[in-house]
Write a protein that holds these residues in place. Sequence first.
Motif, PDB file in Angstrom:
ATOM      1  N   VAL A   5      38.022 -31.397 -48.099  1.00 13.87           N
ATOM      2  CA  VAL A   5      37.721 -32.593 -48.739  1.00 13.87           C
ATOM      3  C   VAL A   5      38.000 -33.370 -50.035  1.00 13.87           C
ATOM      4  N   ALA A   6      38.700 -34.305 -49.765  1.00 12.24           N
ATOM      5  CA  ALA A   6      39.892 -35.127 -50.905  1.00 12.24           C
ATOM      6  C   ALA A   6      39.329 -36.038 -51.246  1.00 12.24           C
ATOM      7  N   ASP A   7      38.718 -36.881 -51.030  1.00 12.63           N
ATOM      8  CA  ASP A   7      38.249 -38.479 -51.585  1.00 12.63           C
ATOM      9  C   ASP A   7      36.508 -37.936 -51.685  1.00 12.63           C
ATOM     10  N   ALA A   8      35.719 -38.853 -52.822  1.00 11.53           N
ATOM     11  CA  ALA A   8      34.930 -38.246 -52.771  1.00 11.53           C
ATOM     12  C   ALA A   8      33.589 -39.487 -50.875  1.00 11.53           C
ATOM     13  N   ILE A   9      32.575 -38.693 -51.000  1.00  7.83           N
ATOM     14  CA  ILE A   9      32.386 -39.174 -49.774  1.00  7.83           C
ATOM     15  C   ILE A   9      30.933 -38.359 -49.303  1.00  7.83           C
ATOM     16  N   ASN A  10      30.151 -38.945 -48.906  1.00  5.59           N
ATOM     17  CA  ASN A  10      28.006 -39.158 -48.954  1.00  5.59           C
ATOM     18  C   ASN A  10      28.264 -37.732 -48.637  1.00  5.59           C
ATOM     19  N   GLU A  11      27.287 -36.762 -49.643  1.00  5.41           N
ATOM     20  CA  GLU A  11      27.392 -35.552 -49.298  1.00  5.41           C
ATOM     21  C   GLU A  11      26.344 -34.959 -47.456  1.00  5.41           C
ATOM     22  N   TYR A  41      44.675 -25.515 -44.705  1.00  5.30           N
ATOM     23  CA  TYR A  41      43.236 -26.192 -44.749  1.00  5.30           C
ATOM     24  C   TYR A  41      43.559 -26.320 -42.617  1.00  5.30           C
ATOM     25  N   ASP A  42      42.098 -26.356 -42.034  1.00  2.00           N
ATOM     26  CA  ASP A  42      42.512 -26.231 -40.614  1.00  2.00           C
ATOM     27  C   ASP A  42      41.772 -28.304 -40.626  1.00  2.00           C
ATOM     28  N   GLY A  43      41.407 -28.533 -41.452  1.00  2.55           N
ATOM     29  CA  GLY A  43      41.133 -30.372 -41.212  1.00  2.55           C
ATOM     30  C   GLY A  43      41.178 -30.752 -43.357  1.00  2.55           C
ATOM     31  N   ILE A  44      41.369 -31.519 -42.767  1.00  2.00           N
ATOM     32  CA  ILE A  44      40.969 -32.950 -44.455  1.00  2.00           C
ATOM     33  C   ILE A  44      39.872 -34.264 -44.066  1.00  2.00           C
ATOM     34  N   ILE A  45      39.365 -34.546 -44.881  1.00  2.00           N
ATOM     35  CA  ILE A  45      38.772 -35.539 -44.721  1.00  2.00           C
ATOM     36  C   ILE A  45      39.417 -36.502 -46.139  1.00  2.00           C
ATOM     37  N   VAL A  46      39.482 -37.610 -46.178  1.00  2.00           N
ATOM     38  CA  VAL A  46      40.132 -38.620 -46.652  1.00  2.00           C
ATOM     39  C   VAL A  46      39.422 -40.180 -47.123  1.00  2.00           C
ATOM     40  N   ARG A  47      39.077 -40.794 -48.456  1.00  2.00           N
ATOM     41  CA  ARG A  47      39.157 -42.214 -47.790  1.00  2.00           C
ATOM     42  C   ARG A  47      40.717 -42.895 -47.551  1.00  2.00           C
ATOM     43  N   SER A  48      40.260 -44.034 -49.203  1.00  2.00           N
ATOM     44  CA  SER A  48      41.728 -44.461 -49.368  1.00  2.00           C
ATOM     45  C   SER A  48      42.930 -44.324 -50.677  1.00  2.00           C
ATOM     46  N   ARG A  68      39.639 -40.340 -41.731  1.00  2.00           N
ATOM     47  CA  ARG A  68      38.762 -40.960 -42.799  1.00  2.00           C
ATOM     48  C   ARG A  68      37.672 -41.936 -42.522  1.00  2.00           C
ATOM     49  N   ALA A  69      37.323 -41.405 -43.533  1.00  2.00           N
ATOM     50  CA  ALA A  69      35.731 -41.715 -43.724  1.00  2.00           C
ATOM     51  C   ALA A  69      36.144 -43.388 -44.387  1.00  2.00           C
ATOM     52  N   GLY A  70      36.035 -43.872 -43.071  1.00  2.00           N
ATOM     53  CA  GLY A  70      36.456 -45.438 -43.097  1.00  2.00           C
ATOM     54  C   GLY A  70      37.180 -45.736 -42.172  1.00  2.00           C
ATOM     55  N   VAL A  71      37.708 -46.934 -42.076  1.00  2.00           N
ATOM     56  CA  VAL A  71      38.391 -47.818 -40.787  1.00  2.00           C
ATOM     57  C   VAL A  71      40.330 -47.636 -41.243  1.00  2.00           C
ATOM     58  N   GLY A  72      40.191 -48.048 -41.736  1.00  2.00           N
ATOM     59  CA  GLY A  72      41.913 -48.421 -42.244  1.00  2.00           C
ATOM     60  C   GLY A  72      42.579 -46.770 -41.860  1.00  2.00           C
ATOM     61  N   VAL A  73      43.712 -46.674 -41.772  1.00  2.00           N
ATOM     62  CA  VAL A  73      44.682 -45.765 -41.437  1.00  2.00           C
ATOM     63  C   VAL A  73      46.071 -44.918 -42.782  1.00  2.00           C
TER      64      VAL A  73
END
Length: 524
Positions: A5-11, A41-48, A68-73
């Motif tokens: 988890v490379a960016d802050a997301i909801n716990e 890593y097998d997976g990664i979560i990012v925001r912007s 991507r925890a959001g819309v734009g990529v």
Amino acid sequence: MKVLVADAINEKGIENLKEVADVTVDTSITPEDLVKTIKEYDGIIVRSRTKVTKEVIANADNLKIIARAGVGVDNIDLDAATEKGIMVVNSPESTSITVAEHTMGLLLSMARKLSIADKSVKEGKWEKKRFMGVELRNKTLGVIGMGRIGSQVVNRCKAFEMDAVAYDPYLPEEVATQMGVELTDLETVLKKADFITIHVPLTPETKHLISHDEFELMKDSAFITNCARGGIIDEDALYDALKNEKIGGAALDVYEEEPPAEDSKLFELDNIVLTPHIAASTQEAQRDAAIIVADEIIELFKGGTPKNVLNMPRIDNKTYQELSPYFEICEKLGSFISQAVNGKIKDLEIVYSGELSKIDNLEILTRTVIQGVVNPFLSSPVNTVNASLVAKDRGINITEGRKTNAKGYDSLIRVKAKTENDEFSAEGTTLHEARILKVNDYWVDVIPEGHMFIAKYEDVPGSIGSIGTKLGEYGVNIGIMQVGRDEKGGRAIMILTLDKEIPTDVIKEIQALKNVYEAIGLEL
């Protein structure tokens, strides 16, 4: 399975992931460290914040999914991920409710003059008579764009006992009927609606969709709100309409320039509500985005298929190399056809000729064509994975065919769209670059890019000159011109590449010229 988890997301999203994976949270990881450690890593979560670049992906030896925890990529290299077989997902539905609720807040604020009443009381005043409002009940809501958000706004307005009319050229009648919405044209929506809400993307067709002429059509008491994209409403025209009380009020969350200039004329007005592009900003939306992408990763790790996939399905490297030169022409043909045909597309026919006809699985190319067809009229971009589902939801029937004869070329791709009243076809290939070789059975040779214009006209002396003269009058320079005709003195077609976007008013004037029976502007 390991997930970064490379960016802050909801716990809550992190908690869900920990049930199936080893989760590392590092929301301050540097680009250099990401390149070094991504192979773990097998997976990664990012925001912007975090950029998943080509270099990062090149080192991602074990990575199976980027979320991507959001819309734009824009911060993810989709092409590089696709080529390496890495799935990219996002969470577009996370903001639908949030934006719809913000729209409702703006509608109520306009109707009851809440923002200026609040300001008045805080200034120590008590101006009850000044703030006489109107009810939403028994009023007509006009919706421009009936996608995820527009549909949610309609649902909420039904609870306020409002009627609804909508303009969406690509929404099937039966779907509108099920939602209790009258589907009609833009002019009728503007004339009938007491409250108007906009939920379409910003495209060449929708830029300044609402301008001086459109405000003239509206009721003097009408209210309009925009939580979609800045530029759909002509802000100069909006100012004039509000200043002269041509409409009752307006509310904006998005602007042609963000933030607006400090001396914006809109700041002078009392009958407008302004918010700073916050329609999608709620705790719930951020929570939902985290949960959605976590669930997508969990689904993949369990052997399932995530639903919000943004890149094409995995194909073997040999087939990918054979088909990749045709991705651009497929997308361009789809976009070209979608913008050129008149009316709602009912049927789409795709025919592959020559060497392409010998390849067993052309699904990727078909999906790419469909992507090009549907993207010009949707607020959220689709991709090669979900394009077919979007087309199905919009009532578009897809037919794929093959022919051995490619008319002297290695391969040709022909796309034909049919509506209730029109049909339009284009045929193209790749000759070191994407090229359209035939339009409506007229032979041409066109590079499909930039500002383009199509004119259908009678092949008589003066027709081409009158079109060129009209463009010259408005300072629109022609870069490339291609002309095709069926016979001398018959019907002909002209395709132009222009140095700048052709204004809608100019297109209308060309359409009105003698011997011209159709004029179309396109952006590719």
